[in-house]
Every structure is written in C-alpha cells, then in structure tokens.
Design a protein around this motif. Structure first.
Motif: not given
Length: 403
Positions: A26, A41, A63
C-alpha cells in the motif's frame, strides 16, 4: 439476504488474503495503468503476478506501507539501443541535419565498445523502471544483450533507401536482420523516415508488415514538410553531400505525413515518432486515414531528444486537444541525457503543467504497452499480469523498482 451474501464474500476474501503469504503493498496512491486510486492495497503472488487490488479493510496484516505512488512498469516506445556508445559524443542544439550526419560518422566504432555500451544502457533502462522497449535495429549489435535482458523488446528492423533502385537490396538486408531478431522477441520491418524511404521500399515494407505494428520518424523538422511540399530545404543539401541523385523525386505538394501514410495502409498500428512539427490538419488527416484503414495510431513523444537536438518540443497541447493515443519514448542516449521515462515525464510537466498525473502515467504505461502489442503482460495492474511495480516519489523525481 443479498447484503448477507456480499458480507460473507467479503469476509471470505479477507480471510483468504490474511491467511496466505501473498505480498500486500500500500502506497499513498496507486495508479492502475488507467486510473489513480486512493487507499488501496496491491496484492501480488510470490512471482510478482497481480492477484487483486483491494481496500486495507479486506486484509488486516503484513501490509507493506510505502510513501509515494505505485505504478506499473514504464514502457519505452522508441529507443535506439545500438547507438548507446555515442553517449555525450554529439553536442546539444546541432539541429537534425547535423545530428544525422554525426550519427552516420560515429557508427564506425570498435565492436567491443559498442556491445559494452549496449549492455550498460539496457541495465540503465531496467534500473529506471522500464519493463518493455520498442527498439530500432539497423545492425545485429543488440541481439546478445536482448537474449539475457530482463526487459521485453519489440524489435523494429529499420530500413532506409531513398533511391528506388536500392529497394530490393535494402529489403533483403532487412529480412536477414528480421530472421535473427525474431529469435529474441517480437520483430517487424519498419521505415526509417519519409525523407529516407522510396515509394518502392515503402510498398515492400507495407506488404511484409501487413497486419503488424510498425514505427516511423514523423515530422521531426520543418525541412521535412518543405521537402515534400516544394522540394526545397536542408534535405537537398543532405542528399548532395551523400552524392545521391534525386532528380527523379517530384514533390507531392502535401505535407510529409499526407504523402507517405497511404503507402502504409496494410499495417495494423503505426507509432508516429517525434511529431515536433505536426499540425492540426495533419493530425486530423492521419487519424481519419487510420480509421479508414482500420488502423491504430500512437503519437510517440520523445521530448528530451527534441530538446537536445533542436531545443523544441512537440505540440503536446494540440495532440491532447485532438484526443489521440499518446505514448512516450527516450530515443537514443546519443540524443538524450538519460534513458528514463520518468525524465521524459518531468520534461513534459515542466512545459505543460496542466497535464494530470493520471493522464501522463497512462501514456507511460498502458498506452505504451498497447502501442507495442504487449498489453497482455504489461501496462496495468490487472489480474494475471506481471507488469512490474514501481514506486514514484510525490515530486516525480525518483523511481525505484519494488522487487
């Protein structure tokens, strides 16, 4: 019931991406190749293949958060890799005629230096985020590098020969190059420029490249149109220096593109390269001619090269007003400061700041992939593609690969 079903699907998706060891990236913004998104994302598998673009809520852990703009890899639609040994060999501002003359003289270099420079230039493009290149080929010099390159090449075997009696020999040479380059990627035979290709040679190229993608240097200098309209200008002196008798040539009274485009009516797509002196009338003529022949045109801009050679830029505002397909190239390092699509973007935005990031990144990615016939693999973040992933700084000055 419908709401519950959608919720169940969303939860299943979340569980799936949370449980598997996919790469989840991201950045501040994500450019898909077609549009700029916020708060998304990018999901990749272990090989870098795109699996999905989802919201952060759908994936709760692991992430990778980055500062900048995620983009597919850049596509360089026009390059002369085999001229890489000429870096800094020709001064800026020579004008096209002197530049062409110096290119011809500088081709005679030791082969080892030529091959080493080609390999370094290929690596430079890779480090600058370029994943695919439309490369002009006049020799066998770039084959060795392309065999091991991480970049996908579309090889354009470029032919020149303005004297009609040269057509058979030049075409035979082109076919030999084509046979060899076809072993390392997509390969088509293309004309160099309107002022350097006879009608006879145009016809042979048109037939051999029927249904294929070609490129041509288009309206790069005012003398090009003057030559076809009135048989005047610098090209007369160029052919005189080459001891070429062009008494046979009769001007069409039309612009360059309106003279030669009918000779290329069998190809599927044409990359029109440079376009520095293109007029609104010529753009409209070309687009109408292409539509009539069921063709696609891609107006390929190499602004740094235009600036390097003649301190001019193509009429980008005019091309945008006509809503044409636009893509980007670097030309050779003999006529540029670097082999970087991001540098071309910087040059354009310096002079045309009204162009949005979304628009110009589309030129650099999706449009370029389409122009080279490589959109199945490159140009956009779509499921099943492996287009490369770049991180671009917010000021558009730094790009790095995400690997």
């Amino acid at each position: 019931m419908e709401h519950k079903t959608q919720s169940n699907i969303a939860q299943t998706k979340t569980n799936y991406f949370c449980s598997m060891a996919f790469r989840k990236i991201q950045a501040t913004q994500l450019f898909t190749g077609k549009e700029l998104l916020e708060n998304k994302v990018l999901i990749l598998d272990e090989y870098g293949v795109v699996l999905d673009i989802i919201s952060p809520e759908e994936v709760s852990d692991n992430i990778e958060k980055l500062d900048g703009i995620l983009s597919p890899g850049f596509v360089n639609c026009h390059c002369h890799l085999e001229l890489s040994h000429m870096r800094n060999a020709i001064e800026e501002g020579t004008g096209l005629m002197d530049f062409v003359g110096k290119i011809m003289r500088l081709r005679q270099f030791p082969q080892e230096k030529i091959l080493n420079a080609i390999e370094k230039a290929d690596q430079e493009m890779y480090e600058n985020g370029i994943v695919a290149v439309g490369d002009i080929c006049n020799t066998f010099h770039t084959i060795e590098t392309k065999e091991k390159s991480k970049i996908q090449y579309h090889n354009f075997i470029e032919l020149a020969g303005f004297l009609p009696q040269q057509a058979d020999e030049r075409m035979a040479n082109g076919l030999r190059l084509k046979a060899k380059y076809s072993e390392v990627g997509l390969t088509t035979i293309v004309p160099h420029a309107p002022y350097s290709v006879s009608k006879d040679l145009f016809e042979k190229i048109n037939e051999d490249s029927k249904g294929k993608i070609i490129s041509i240097h288009n309206e790069e200098t005012p003398d090009e149109n003057l030559f076809f309209q009135e048989k005047k200008g610098a090209f007369l002196e160029l052919y005189k220096r080459m001891n070429a008798n062009i008494d046979f040539f009769q001007p069409s009274g039309k612009s360059s593109i309106q003279t030669y485009l009918p000779y290329l009516n069998k190809v599927s797509s044409i990359l029109l390269v440079h376009n520095t002196c293109t007029s609104k009338e010529d753009i409209q003529y070309a687009e109408n001619e292409a539509k009539r022949n069921d063709q696609k045109l891609y107006w390929t801009l190499c602004p740094n090269a235009n600036w390097y050679i003649e301190k001019q830029l193509p009429p980008i505002d005019l091309l945008r007003s006509e809503n044409v397909n636009t893509c980007l190239g670097t030309d050779s390092i003999a006529s540029n400061y670097s082999l970087s699509i991001l540098s071309e973007i910087q040059r354009i935005l310096q002079h045309f700041p009204e162009i949005t990031l979304e628009e110009i990144l589309t030129w650099a990615t999706y449009n370029g992939a389409q122009a080279l016939g490589l959109e199945k693999d490159f140009g956009s973040f779509e499921k099943g593609k492996k287009p490369g992933v770049l991180l671009i700084s917010h000021d558009y000055k730094i790009v790095r690969r995400i690997e």
